[in-house]
Write a protein that holds these residues in place. Sequence first.
Motif, PDB file in Angstrom:
ATOM      1  N   LYS A  93       0.847  -1.215   0.000  1.00 16.61           N
ATOM      2  CA  LYS A  93       0.000   0.000   0.000  1.00 16.61           C
ATOM      3  C   LYS A  93       0.861   1.235   0.000  1.00 16.61           C
ATOM      4  N   LYS A  94       1.805   1.309   0.977  1.00 24.11           N
ATOM      5  CA  LYS A  94       2.510   2.606   1.083  1.00 24.11           C
ATOM      6  C   LYS A  94       3.998   2.297   1.054  1.00 24.11           C
ATOM      7  N   ILE A  95       4.495   1.913  -0.042  1.00 23.18           N
ATOM      8  CA  ILE A  95       5.877   1.476  -0.168  1.00 23.18           C
ATOM      9  C   ILE A  95       6.834   2.554   0.326  1.00 23.18           C
ATOM     10  N   GLU A  96       6.461   3.795   0.052  1.00 24.64           N
ATOM     11  CA  GLU A  96       7.375   4.891   0.416  1.00 24.64           C
ATOM     12  C   GLU A  96       7.763   4.822   1.878  1.00 24.64           C
ATOM     13  N   MET A  97       6.770   4.417   2.665  1.00 24.31           N
ATOM     14  CA  MET A  97       7.011   4.415   4.121  1.00 24.31           C
ATOM     15  C   MET A  97       8.226   3.570   4.459  1.00 24.31           C
ATOM     16  N   ILE A  98       8.371   2.483   3.796  1.00 21.04           N
ATOM     17  CA  ILE A  98       9.374   1.532   4.340  1.00 21.04           C
ATOM     18  C   ILE A  98      10.661   1.556   3.495  1.00 21.04           C
ATOM     19  N   ARG A  99      10.820   2.610   2.677  1.00 22.22           N
ATOM     20  CA  ARG A  99      11.992   2.654   1.792  1.00 22.22           C
ATOM     21  C   ARG A  99      13.298   2.426   2.565  1.00 22.22           C
ATOM     22  N   PRO A 100      13.491   3.026   3.713  1.00 24.44           N
ATOM     23  CA  PRO A 100      14.789   2.906   4.378  1.00 24.44           C
ATOM     24  C   PRO A 100      15.232   1.455   4.606  1.00 24.44           C
ATOM     25  N   ILE A 101      14.298   0.551   4.703  1.00 31.47           N
ATOM     26  CA  ILE A 101      14.791  -0.802   5.074  1.00 31.47           C
ATOM     27  C   ILE A 101      15.202  -1.585   3.798  1.00 31.47           C
ATOM     28  N   LYS A 102      15.036  -0.923   2.652  1.00 32.19           N
ATOM     29  CA  LYS A 102      15.296  -1.625   1.382  1.00 32.19           C
ATOM     30  C   LYS A 102      16.688  -2.274   1.414  1.00 32.19           C
ATOM     31  N   SER A 103      17.630  -1.517   1.913  1.00 31.02           N
ATOM     32  CA  SER A 103      19.023  -2.005   1.806  1.00 31.02           C
ATOM     33  C   SER A 103      19.200  -3.292   2.608  1.00 31.02           C
ATOM     34  N   TYR A 104      18.363  -3.480   3.664  1.00 26.98           N
ATOM     35  CA  TYR A 104      18.613  -4.663   4.526  1.00 26.98           C
ATOM     36  C   TYR A 104      18.016  -5.911   3.932  1.00 26.98           C
ATOM     37  N   LEU A 105      17.196  -5.740   2.895  1.00 32.23           N
ATOM     38  CA  LEU A 105      16.470  -6.889   2.365  1.00 32.23           C
ATOM     39  C   LEU A 105      17.428  -7.948   1.835  1.00 32.23           C
ATOM     40  N   ASN A 106      18.422  -7.475   1.094  1.00 34.46           N
ATOM     41  CA  ASN A 106      19.224  -8.499   0.397  1.00 34.46           C
ATOM     42  C   ASN A 106      19.958  -9.413   1.403  1.00 34.46           C
ATOM     43  N   ASN A 107      20.458  -8.874   2.562  1.00 33.99           N
ATOM     44  CA  ASN A 107      21.145  -9.873   3.429  1.00 33.99           C
ATOM     45  C   ASN A 107      20.134 -10.807   4.090  1.00 33.99           C
ATOM     46  N   LEU A 108      18.840 -10.342   4.097  1.00 32.39           N
ATOM     47  CA  LEU A 108      17.827 -11.266   4.627  1.00 32.39           C
ATOM     48  C   LEU A 108      17.651 -12.428   3.663  1.00 32.39           C
ATOM     49  N   ASP A 131       9.490   1.441  -7.768  1.00 33.89           N
ATOM     50  CA  ASP A 131      10.453   2.360  -8.404  1.00 33.89           C
ATOM     51  C   ASP A 131      10.053   2.552  -9.850  1.00 33.89           C
ATOM     52  N   ARG A 132       9.763   1.393 -10.437  1.00 29.11           N
ATOM     53  CA  ARG A 132       9.424   1.493 -11.866  1.00 29.11           C
ATOM     54  C   ARG A 132       8.228   2.421 -12.044  1.00 29.11           C
ATOM     55  N   LYS A 133       7.287   2.262 -11.249  1.00 20.09           N
ATOM     56  CA  LYS A 133       6.045   3.034 -11.375  1.00 20.09           C
ATOM     57  C   LYS A 133       6.391   4.504 -11.192  1.00 20.09           C
ATOM     58  N   LYS A 134       7.244   4.764 -10.236  1.00 22.05           N
ATOM     59  CA  LYS A 134       7.587   6.168  -9.970  1.00 22.05           C
ATOM     60  C   LYS A 134       8.266   6.719 -11.219  1.00 22.05           C
ATOM     61  N   GLU A 135       9.210   5.858 -11.624  1.00 24.22           N
ATOM     62  CA  GLU A 135       9.941   6.259 -12.832  1.00 24.22           C
ATOM     63  C   GLU A 135       8.938   6.609 -13.922  1.00 24.22           C
ATOM     64  N   LEU A 136       8.085   5.663 -14.124  1.00 27.74           N
ATOM     65  CA  LEU A 136       7.057   5.810 -15.166  1.00 27.74           C
ATOM     66  C   LEU A 136       6.293   7.115 -14.935  1.00 27.74           C
ATOM     67  N   ALA A 137       5.838   7.361 -13.716  1.00 25.61           N
ATOM     68  CA  ALA A 137       5.042   8.564 -13.411  1.00 25.61           C
ATOM     69  C   ALA A 137       5.851   9.805 -13.763  1.00 25.61           C
ATOM     70  N   LYS A 138       7.136   9.714 -13.365  1.00 22.47           N
ATOM     71  CA  LYS A 138       7.981  10.879 -13.651  1.00 22.47           C
ATOM     72  C   LYS A 138       7.992  11.114 -15.155  1.00 22.47           C
ATOM     73  N   LYS A 139       8.319   9.950 -15.837  1.00 17.21           N
ATOM     74  CA  LYS A 139       8.421  10.059 -17.288  1.00 17.21           C
ATOM     75  C   LYS A 139       7.121  10.663 -17.838  1.00 17.21           C
ATOM     76  N   ARG A 140       6.004  10.171 -17.377  1.00 16.84           N
ATOM     77  CA  ARG A 140       4.728  10.621 -17.955  1.00 16.84           C
ATOM     78  C   ARG A 140       4.565  12.106 -17.690  1.00 16.84           C
ATOM     79  N   LYS A 141       4.966  12.505 -16.545  1.00 15.00           N
ATOM     80  CA  LYS A 141       4.787  13.920 -16.201  1.00 15.00           C
ATOM     81  C   LYS A 141       5.598  14.771 -17.190  1.00 15.00           C
ATOM     82  N   ILE A 142       6.885  14.306 -17.346  1.00 16.76           N
ATOM     83  CA  ILE A 142       7.732  15.079 -18.262  1.00 16.76           C
ATOM     84  C   ILE A 142       7.049  15.142 -19.619  1.00 16.76           C
TER      85      ILE A 142
END
Lengths: 172, 1137, 396
Positions: A93-108, A131-142
Amino acid sequence: MRIFRKKNGGIVQLIDKEKMQEWPVELPLIFIEYIRNKKLESYEDIKVKKGVENYLDEIMEDIAIPRLINVLEGSDVEEIILALTRLEQLSRKKIEMIRPIKSYLNNLLKLKTTKIVTLAQTISDNFAKADRKKELAKKRKIMQEKEKQFLAGKIGGEEYAKARKEYLTLKE
Amino acid sequence: MTTNDEGKIKQGTIAQFMRKRTQLVGFEFGHWKHTQYCAEFLDNALDAIESFQWMELNKKDSKIMFSLDQDLFLGSLTILKNEKQLEKSLPLSNEGKRTLMLELGIEQFELKESETHLIEEKEEKSQKVVDKKHEEVEEEVKKIINDLEELIKPVEYIIDLEPIAIIRLSESEAASFLTSELSQKNIMNYAFEIFDNGTGMLKVDFKKFGKYLASSKSIELKQTRGSQGFGAPSAFSDAQNTTGRPIIAISKSAENIYATVSEFFTTSKNEKKYIVYPTDVDCPFLHGTYIKLNYLNVKYIRGYVDKFIEETAYMNPHITLIYIDPNGEETIYKRLVSSFPKEPKFAKPHPSSINIGDLQDLLAKSEINSLSSFLKENFVRISSKIAQKIIDLASKDLQDNLNFLILKNGFINKISKKSDLIYLLCYEKRIFGKSKKPRDKLIIYKVDSEDLKNKYWELILNYNQFKENHKKINNDIKKFNYRVEKSKTLKEIKFIEKEIKNLLIKIDEIRKEKEIIKIKLEKVFENVNEGLIELKKIKKRTDFEDLVNEVEISKAKPIDLTKNQYNSLFLAFKSIKYMTPPTDTAIPVGDTVLENTLIKEIGLKISENIEDFAAPVDDIYKIIDIIRDEKKNAIIREDPTVNDLILNKISVSSEEIIDLNSKILTNIDLMDKNVNINEFKQSVEKILTFSEEELKDNYNDVFEFFLINYTKDDDFVSAETRPPTSGKGLAYVVEAVLAYSKNLGTPKRARDVLSRFVNRTPKLRDTADCAITKAVQSVNWKNYKLETYDNNLPKGPIKLLVNVSGPFVHLMFKSQSKSALADDENLIKEIKFCLEAIGRKLRIFLNRKANMYKSEKRASLIEKHIPQFIKSVYNIASRGESIYKARVNEKELIDLMKKAIGQKPPSFIKREISQEPPEIASPKPIEIKEEYVKKEDLQKKEFAVKKEKIIPKKEPVVKKPEPDKEFISVKTLNNYTVKELKEYCNEKKIKIHSKITKVNVIKKISESFEKKSKLEIVKEPIRPLPVTSRAISVKKQQLKIAKIKAPASTKPKPSPKPRVTPPKPKTTQTQLPIITTERILEVLSKEEWQAITHLIFKLKIKDMMDARFLQIKLKELLRKGLVLENTIKTKKHWKLK
Amino acid sequence: MSQKKPPSLNYDLKATKKLFNEYLEKGRDKTEIKLPPDTVKIDDLDRNKTLARLYKLVDDVIEKIYNTGRPSIKLPSRATSNIKWDEENDLLLLGNQLQEKQFHTLTSVTDVTRLMRVLEIVDELLVKDIHATKREIFYSDVNLFVEQKNSDKSIEDVATMLYATRNSTHIVAAPKGTCVGRLRIRDKNDIIDLEGLGSGGWTISPMLDNIEIIESDAEFILVIEKDAALMRLAEARFWRKYPCILITAQGVGNVAVRMFLKRLSRELNLPIFSLVDSDPYGHYIHSVYLRGSKRLSYESPFLATPNIKLLGVLTKDLDAYKIPNEVRIPMNKQDKKRVKDMLNEDFVKKNKKWEEDLKLALKLEIKAEIQAFSAHGFEFLTEKYLPEKLTTGDWI
């Protein structure tokens, strides 16, 4: 409670962050997200808004993330699973909220317990998707801006076409 | 057809009058008629039996006296049973009659042919004696004897030893001509037979038997049952009127060899017409009477005759009553006591109760010569001194009336007018008539000299004056007496009585004055010779002589008193105050007899030996002395030279006491099934474990233990006999007995609670307007914890018998039917006091019962909650980390708590334990954090609510002053009502104001006891605490719970003052055999050994409980070393030491 | 600050804001509550501490059974003679007179058994960490308790016996009372916004240990006697215009409501006002919030909100706001008696303004309800009466 004063004498009070220590691990995140999206606007007073935002970031850094981190790095399997399940729900639902823990995922991912690995995997996929979606949104906005500029005649056709192409390639 | 010369009023005989009006005496149709027959003849029977026994008792060595000592093993009588077999053998003669009987569904025994034929024949015959053929008479006699024997056979073997009265009521076959009357009103023909082995009738009396005799008893009254003499004759006339059957009577007095039998009719001319002329016949009993008659009445139902006989048995436990009712049911009331009541003396009339008519009769009949001995003989309470006083008064009054004064040595007339002639008479020695020797001759002088006359007249004037005042005062007294009757308030009555007393004093003074005048008169005419003219030949001489005779009333013969003499005698008779009549003429049944009768009759459960238990407080001391002596002797025996120091150092330990006590207690084999032996012993041990110095109120625990276990479901019976008093010149005694027991059941109708008795005969009818009922209603029963019916008779599982006996009652009957007593203020008051005394005892009994019930209820309620409580405790302990987690087990805890019920809790002193809340491990300071927004402030302001050290308050040791062992504990005090307590206060002169409430009165009384005990040293208040054996657990130490301080010092207890038991009520003991130690010692002999059976015989013990008690006493005596014991041929024998 | 609402007299609730600042000042140097020595110290314990005390108590009982077979329970007596008024903190507290209930006595055998039964239930609740209402306790053993009254009494006894608040025994009062307004709370894992729950508002949950206040931008708290009045305010979205939190408890607040109010006051430190009918009963309700009730006196420190102010409806307001006569209700004899009783209560004597208002009411012998204001139109209450009084600081 943490108190923020409005110019007109009104006040806003938020719970002290120490109290959040005993909360379930994912709850601070929810709180932060809740205040930021639901309440910030209603405060109207810019000074208060700013103060609250800083406080929320403070909570994020001091309470939410550290708690999550030491849980994820901790050895307690159930806690990790619990945290990850909560995080997985949030990521949907709110991926942005948990962005900081992204880096720890891979050692998990390296850990043995399958449950943890699968959860971590799905979360990282969600991250990727987000990320892709954001990217996409950005792109669309541009693209849209470019389109407006092109219609107004400020820019040439091909600049608009480039933006449009990038957006479309990402879309697939 | 009355001729003129006989005049209109024909002098009818009493018999004629009564024959038609038997209902006056209670013989009208109805259920009560059965009772009336039974009452009439049973009264006479019991009187006869009693008079026989008393007669024999008066004789020195009467051999035929009732022995009354062997136990009655009557078993079930078989009178009725064999009577039935007999009936089968009789031939049924008349077909018609038998169908009628079958129709009515009555099983009848057939009448003899001869008897029915005989009755028809009688109808036409005139009244003369019927001369019939000899064999017929023989036959008839045989049949009567047959009936008699049949009735007596089962008791034949004790007929002369035991006082017995047998009554049989049976339905007999009605004469044919009566069938019309029979069928409509369900009237039946009943045969009533009664036998008693009383005195029986002398032959000559036998002849008069059945006639209306104006009872001789009306003047000389005695406490007997029958009184008016109408009873039997009216019964006979009723029997004849309704059935046309003759009356059969057999009687034999101890003196004659043969009994006389007779069958007769009584006629309206009060004569007897014999079917069987009184002939001699021998019979199985030595003395007694048998009567048989038939009467018609409504169908017999229960509740009348049977109730009458049952109640008679209550009041006459010394006679065996046997009753067979028409349905064939047999009830036997065995003799319950082993002695006859004392014989009441004839009540000579008391002067105050004699009216003018009676005195005249007595005088006319008396053969006694001198007036004073007549007075002494016929009246009670007239000693010679009083007789003299009466005569003296009478003569004074006579002289006034006859105007003829007696002087020291002569007489003088009293003239009313100055002009009348004055005559002086005196005896002088003269020779006259045939004899030569000078003899006293009455000489009549006429007073001539003026000087004498004036002197005389002067004296006579004020003499008459006094006479006038005397008369005037008499009238005043009459007026006052009249006003007393009419006055209402007590105060008024008292005032008038005082007035009368003053007037009486004035009368005495007047009499004295008159005497003085007489003496002066004597002086005037003393040795005076001139001025007197002797009148030799004078016509009026005889008048004077009569006058002289008349005026000297003291010499007059009672039989020929003149009218004047009689009047003044009666006046004098009435004006003297006599002592109350003697009370030996009224004999009560006695309270112990009443109680025992009720106990045995109703089968009340009363545990026998409560009283003994109260006494032996000192026994316990004795046991200790005995043990100490034994020890001393043992030591001395070893080396006699041991010094005293060691001897008196011997102490007795509690074990030794327990051993001895339990030895004594064990060999009393408890008769009671429901008390298990070891429980009794164990609890006694627990109580008796304390050695010598222990407080003596532990002894009371033993007593209480006994009370609780033995008398728990006891019933209550208590009788009270009032000291005899008198009314209307005749003595009477009031007594009552009340039994309270659950299995009696509360009667629905108020009538069934109270049974009234007069001279031991039950009075069933006219209950409502009898004085006894009024007296019972006047008692405030709520005061004694009894509810009441709406007519204020006590309601509850009780039986109340009230008996008024004594000659007085004969005057008090309201109607001839003698079933209700007239209201007499003193009688009612007497009964009220008697009932109130019983009420008090009942109240104590009910209070004790209520307490026992309450504690039982208390125990059961608590016991009910224990399992639930323990379940919760157990669940918590086993679930959590309680220190007892492993050890706790439900069953053990439940038992511990159950055992603790009823035990007196060790008297903890209520203390204010300091406010230390039970804390876990270390008391952690509890913060009430007050958070404040600034982050940095948080660390600094560690506000903590410091745990204040709450100083434990000084433990207020509640000083419980040990009240001195007061005579009456508060508990018993509030058993009494306020009124009684106030009386106690006045007795003990304790100041209380009048409107004090009950609680304050009790407080005042107990204070008064405490004040008395102030002078002793104030006792140490705290009772020694039972030290908890378990070491105080570590946890408690650590939690600083204020330790329960051990009492500072247990001061030696001052020697316990023996509690003075309140004075035991003196039991006025009659003949009941009481086994006291003295009597036992008396009976034991020094030389020969006697077995228990001898002792029982000598002590006249009838009751198993008494025998058992004798054994206990013997053991005690043995222990005390007064008696020797050895067993011969396996039987124990005793001898005096 | 622009108000979206149509321009109307806007009140800036200056006095209320001033009061809030005062509280903040006062709050900072809030010294610890010093309890008078002779009163019983009740603690609000967590689960484990309560359990420990419970086992300690049961151990004592078992020990007594082993020693003498006659167990007994000691607890502070709650007789009126043992209730003390702590002048300084203005609290009704329990004195330390002890009452000993012997099992082996007729009078208290049933009480002790019931006490032990309740203890058993509390033990179960604490071990399982669940809550139960008084009604449920009653139904757990109906034939022992026979009547709810008895089980309630035992519950209070158990609380005092453990020297703990009833809340710490996990026996909670029935939910009664609603709250609505500018407040966000956390209940276990979900966040509840008391503005967004519609006009019904949030039913105050008695299980306070699950509740945590996370955000509020209210400036004061208003406790209202009747929920009818609350509905009027809710409909008018009163808290939008004037940021506040509204609470009602339908008459005297039960434990749950007062505990919640205490939590709000302690955590948010906002000024609290009560809006009650102008009659003795209303004033009594206010006094219960102010200083606790006699029955639960031992828990007063945890329930009372000493700084609550009586905002309305005061007797003088009836004239001030020209409430028409036909709406005023004459006082009956019983009302007068209650006003007199309140007048000689010490906490009233201490508060001059309150005393005057009651005296005025006694003189005029009239009373009125909150709804009386609707005589001047439905908005009068929310537009005029409340804002004006909050601004002018016209309270007691």
